[in-house]
Scaffold this active site. Sequence first.
Site, PDB file in Angstrom:
ATOM      1  N   GLU A 128       0.857  -1.180   0.000  1.00 39.06           N
ATOM      2  CA  GLU A 128       0.000   0.000   0.000  1.00 39.06           C
ATOM      3  C   GLU A 128       0.896   1.234   0.000  1.00 39.06           C
ATOM      4  OE1 GLU A 128      -3.495   2.201   2.657  1.00 39.06           O
ATOM      5  OE2 GLU A 128      -2.300   0.588   3.522  1.00 39.06           O
ATOM      6  N   ARG A 351       6.643 -13.326   8.901  1.00 38.69           N
ATOM      7  CA  ARG A 351       7.235 -12.006   8.707  1.00 38.69           C
ATOM      8  C   ARG A 351       8.480 -11.900   9.581  1.00 38.69           C
ATOM      9  NH1 ARG A 351       3.418  -7.290  10.596  1.00 38.69           N
ATOM     10  NH2 ARG A 351       5.289  -6.113  10.142  1.00 38.69           N
ATOM     11  N   LYS A 361       3.372   0.407   9.940  1.00 37.86           N
ATOM     12  CA  LYS A 361       3.523   1.674   9.220  1.00 37.86           C
ATOM     13  C   LYS A 361       2.842   2.823   9.965  1.00 37.86           C
ATOM     14  CE  LYS A 361       2.400   0.409   4.937  1.00 37.86           C
ATOM     15  NZ  LYS A 361       2.162   0.538   3.488  1.00 37.86           N
TER      16      LYS A 361
END
Length: 636
Positions: A128, A351, A361
């Site tokens: 994104e 991850r 983020k």
Amino acid sequence: MKLDELKPLEALLTADFRQIEPRLQALDKHLILRTYLDGYTLGDIDTKIWLALRGNRAAVSFIKRGSLANLARWFNYIEENHPEIQAEIKAKDAAAKAKVAAASKAGASYALALQNADQGVVTRFLPEPSGYLHIGHAKAALLSDYFAHQAYKGQLRLRLDDTNPSKEKQEYQDAIIEDLALMGIKPDTVTYTSDYFDYLYDMCVRMIKEGHAYADDTDQDTMRDQRWKGIASARRDRSVEENLRIFTEEMKNGTEEGLKNCIRAKLSVDNPNKALRDPVIYRCNIETPHHRTGTKWKMYPMYDFACPVVDSHEGVTHALRSTEYTDRNPQYQWFIDTLKLRQVYMWDFARMNFIRTFLSKRKLAKLVDTGKVWGWDDPRMPTIRGVRRRGMTIPALRDFILKQGPSRNVVTMDWTNFWASNKKEIDPIAPRHTAITKKDAVKVVVKGADAPAEPVKQEKPKHPKNKEVGTKQVTFANELIMDQADAKSFKDGEEITIMGWGNGFVRNIDTSAEVIPAFEIDLNLAGDVKSTEKKVTWLASKGQTLVPAELWDFDYLITKDVLQEEDNMEDFLNPVTETMEEAWCDEAAASLKKDDIIQLERRGYYRVDKGLNDWKEGEEKKLVLFCIPTGKTGSK
């Protein structure tokens, strides 16, 4: 079907699913009372059509689902009982597996056995554009790139998931593309979710018409509470006509009524997996124009809806994503099945988590916005640009991440191995230089028969073990500066080694003084450098123009190894995360430029953040050097 209808099918079955679906249905009907398409044994017609279907990944995934029972029975029967026609396919499978096995190095296993990989592999990276890429994104990007371009001769699609104009900027979008190129990742195609807003709108209309979605004006807090408790929304049984009106008229035009509503998929009210409890798939946003589509749209699809729909539509075959999405996998599959879309296979990988680091983020953006860091490329930030500015090289970054492999095991790593892998990359090629901090500089007078009366310059190798790094001029003079900490360790009359020059005896030093202002050295170049305990760095203070420098070092941004969901980030922010010392460097350092990596003898490795030529006219010119961790003491 007659024989003359079956013969042309081989060539026709290589098309996309929409074109071949009627032919698959015709084959299914033909096989109702048949074991083979033609005759009672495996013949030319069956062989060619089976191989054509086997070579079409969309056809295979549809057949395997079993909705055409007769065709699935025939396909599976041929596969299980006639291995003689599959030699070429098995050879392709073996070649792909060999590539995967070759990549399973340094403990990382790449033996994923991606479903139907022999039919083609198309992966995607789906960031994104609401911030800069961090090292967690780097893993997703590099793994998707690896399986598309190295393990298989496939394709990698970069799709920027620009569905939330409130958070997204052109700046972030450009930075993502630049950072991927920097990491050596070259997507075959670059698209945007916004390219498919019309298609997603049509899919949502279809879901509403088929009774799979509804408009809901329940306030956000109540909706969250109802989802948590498994309570159905009062709007769940709205009529299709009412839902369509709200979506296609009110929400589409951003009216007062439209702004109160969102569209929710009708999955489940009380499924134990809360990701399946009627997720929101469309919501209005009229406050911020979209950075690509402007004000055309007043409502935007949510990630959970757009992701599977566009993945399937774009031709993605394998979606690799981190284990934080595992609970959403059934939801992803539900959209595929409900809308009867082409199958996309999912693979979850762990991850990367590091101690005293967060990769959210939202939290990283808060640090930037509140001025706790200098920006997204701050060397304390776990962004690609941050770790690069700290001194991480791209080859070391790629190597480290790929060595972690696509495992699902979630672990929190220390930064030690991360930076140790970088040291292996930079140590053989980093030029050696010398720095003495200004506040700790001690004047040294060199005497003796070997002492030069006037300064002398000599060409010396920049690297003691690598001649290809080049040479630099070193100045030898009878006036030097050394480090205060070294001076305090000396004893009067002690023989020491002056690195790169030779031995000398310490004279006239007052070791009882709190700060040693000066001392002398009686040069003894005939001395044995192996016999001395102390080897010290130095700089000639005359005969060369010393280069002013700032030596920066950095610490963790937070004080807790692992932040929990309930933790308030501000409570754990490290109050001091940077230190800076002013220093003098040797004259040869004047030629250093931004992004050069050097080793300051006995201090460590540094990346040049600013060279002397990187300053504007009128600004004080100096080197700005950032200390690069080596893994010996963790991240710091």
